[in-house]
Design a protein around this motif. Sequence first.
Motif, PDB file in Angstrom:
ATOM      1  N   TRP A   1     -15.679  13.119  -8.986  1.00  0.00           N
ATOM      2  CA  TRP A   1     -15.436  13.336 -10.412  1.00  0.00           C
ATOM      3  C   TRP A   1     -16.175  12.324 -11.286  1.00  0.00           C
ATOM      4  O   TRP A   1     -16.053  12.351 -12.506  1.00  0.00           O
ATOM      5  N   TYR A   2     -16.943  11.444 -10.647  1.00  0.00           N
ATOM      6  CA  TYR A   2     -17.743  10.478 -11.413  1.00  0.00           C
ATOM      7  C   TYR A   2     -19.022  10.176 -10.641  1.00  0.00           C
ATOM      8  O   TYR A   2     -19.173  10.538  -9.459  1.00  0.00           O
ATOM      9  N   TYR A   3     -19.962   9.530 -11.334  1.00  0.00           N
ATOM     10  CA  TYR A   3     -21.171   9.048 -10.671  1.00  0.00           C
ATOM     11  C   TYR A   3     -21.451   7.636 -11.161  1.00  0.00           C
ATOM     12  O   TYR A   3     -21.047   7.261 -12.274  1.00  0.00           O
ATOM     13  N   ASN A   4     -22.141   6.860 -10.340  1.00  0.00           N
ATOM     14  CA  ASN A   4     -22.529   5.505 -10.741  1.00  0.00           C
ATOM     15  C   ASN A   4     -23.802   5.574 -11.580  1.00  0.00           C
ATOM     16  O   ASN A   4     -24.798   6.172 -11.163  1.00  0.00           O
ATOM     17  N   SER A   5     -23.753   4.955 -12.751  1.00  0.00           N
ATOM     18  CA  SER A   5     -24.856   5.098 -13.694  1.00  0.00           C
ATOM     19  C   SER A   5     -25.485   3.753 -14.036  1.00  0.00           C
ATOM     20  O   SER A   5     -24.858   2.692 -13.929  1.00  0.00           O
ATOM     21  N   CYS A   6     -26.728   3.840 -14.462  1.00  0.00           N
ATOM     22  CA  CYS A   6     -27.455   2.676 -14.953  1.00  0.00           C
ATOM     23  C   CYS A   6     -26.921   2.290 -16.330  1.00  0.00           C
ATOM     24  O   CYS A   6     -26.731   3.157 -17.195  1.00  0.00           O
ATOM     25  N   LYS A   7     -26.695   1.017 -16.563  1.00  0.00           N
ATOM     26  CA  LYS A   7     -26.165   0.570 -17.849  1.00  0.00           C
ATOM     27  C   LYS A   7     -27.203   0.658 -18.959  1.00  0.00           C
ATOM     28  O   LYS A   7     -26.847   0.620 -20.139  1.00  0.00           O
TER      29      LYS A   7
ATOM     30  N   LYS B   1     -28.364   7.108 -16.573  1.00  0.00           N
ATOM     31  CA  LYS B   1     -28.695   8.043 -15.509  1.00  0.00           C
ATOM     32  C   LYS B   1     -28.097   7.570 -14.179  1.00  0.00           C
ATOM     33  O   LYS B   1     -27.759   6.397 -14.005  1.00  0.00           O
ATOM     34  N   LYS B   2     -28.030   8.502 -13.218  1.00  0.00           N
ATOM     35  CA  LYS B   2     -27.452   8.197 -11.916  1.00  0.00           C
ATOM     36  C   LYS B   2     -28.310   7.176 -11.164  1.00  0.00           C
ATOM     37  O   LYS B   2     -29.540   7.215 -11.220  1.00  0.00           O
ATOM     38  N   VAL B   3     -27.635   6.262 -10.468  1.00  0.00           N
ATOM     39  CA  VAL B   3     -28.331   5.278  -9.638  1.00  0.00           C
ATOM     40  C   VAL B   3     -27.927   5.475  -8.183  1.00  0.00           C
ATOM     41  O   VAL B   3     -26.856   6.018  -7.884  1.00  0.00           O
ATOM     42  N   ASP B   4     -28.797   5.032  -7.270  1.00  0.00           N
ATOM     43  CA  ASP B   4     -28.541   5.129  -5.834  1.00  0.00           C
ATOM     44  C   ASP B   4     -28.194   3.750  -5.283  1.00  0.00           C
ATOM     45  O   ASP B   4     -28.879   2.765  -5.569  1.00  0.00           O
TER      46      ASP B   4
ATOM     47  N   CYS C   1     -32.453   2.519  -9.955  1.00  0.00           N
ATOM     48  CA  CYS C   1     -32.498   3.504 -11.032  1.00  0.00           C
ATOM     49  C   CYS C   1     -33.887   4.124 -11.058  1.00  0.00           C
ATOM     50  O   CYS C   1     -34.873   3.449 -11.372  1.00  0.00           O
ATOM     51  N   GLN C   2     -33.949   5.400 -10.740  1.00  0.00           N
ATOM     52  CA  GLN C   2     -35.244   6.091 -10.720  1.00  0.00           C
ATOM     53  C   GLN C   2     -35.814   6.233 -12.131  1.00  0.00           C
ATOM     54  O   GLN C   2     -37.018   6.143 -12.338  1.00  0.00           O
ATOM     55  N   LYS C   3     -34.944   6.430 -13.118  1.00  0.00           N
ATOM     56  CA  LYS C   3     -35.418   6.600 -14.501  1.00  0.00           C
ATOM     57  C   LYS C   3     -36.073   5.312 -15.011  1.00  0.00           C
ATOM     58  O   LYS C   3     -37.150   5.342 -15.620  1.00  0.00           O
TER      59      LYS C   3
END
Length: 337
Positions: free
Chosen positions: A259-265, A269-272, A281-283
């Motif tokens: 229900w959530y994803y880890n994001s770049c501050k 965007k989503k981070v791995d 962070c790919q972005k």
Amino acid sequence: MSYTMLNYITPLKENWKIKVRIVRVWYVPDYNKPEKIGSIEFVLVDEKGSKMQASIKQTLIQRFEKLVNEGSTCIISNFGVGKNYGKYRATYVIGTITGIGKMIDESKGSTPNFKLPLEIEDQQKNKLKTTLWGKYAEQVSNFVKDDIQGHVVIIIQFAMIKIFRDEVTLQNSLFATKIFLNEDMSEVRDFRGSVSIIGGDDSRSQNITQLPSQMSHSLSDEFLIMYERKQLDEICETNKKCYFVTFATIVGIESDTAWYYNSCKQCNKKVDYEGGGRYWCQKCDAHVQSALPRYKVTLTVEDDSGTTTFVMFDREIFQILQISAMDLKDKLSKEGR
């Protein structure tokens, strides 16, 4: 031959037979091909005065279009019935214009679109905030520019009703609304007579006040009137990026996915996760030392045309729950869930 009155119609069966008069017809263009008709919408009234909105979808237009004429009486049988999820209603409002705001240009590209706030008052001095868009805004603005003697009586038919914090407001629909200004009809004459009795002489020039610029509707209200309304099955057929308004019920929440994803501050965007407390962070094309949980919830929604899947992200879920994804995650962790 017996007919069913409109107030007894339910979605439980389709073999109804009704005898009605068509009081309003309008055409809604196809979003992907505006030069084509997307649907025919109309309002029916029976002998008891009950009203119902009806619709002919694009695939059936060629078969029924010539049978739908405004003002005609017809017998209709074997049709589907569904709940009206929208804000449109077959409304009829009459009053005097007591306030008018500044015409606001909301045009995008080469398509003109103007917004005009109004204040309307009935015989009992009840006031109704109204927002007109497009050709309806221009119609009223051009009319009140002239030196009108007496009250400006306005009739608005087939508009949208909004109730927020017990306050009722009115907006025109994109295609259905009709507006009459100081028309020579019995309803207007009767209204003028009642205003003269209650408020005094109607021969003097009516004082229309200038509404303050801050009298406006919320961004959500503007979104509802500026963008086309579509049902779920119509949205699924759309093959390009666009904006729609739809009214549907949430019937399920997918529990098999996170229900959530880890994001770049920095970019949200989503981070791995790479291990060792580091994320990629790919972005941003960079390593980040920490990540912020953000909502991403998959929902099953339903209207009378079918069901489909929607995804709601952080801003919308926070507005509903009033707790951030990080705080909710920490709370569930402490509770052992």
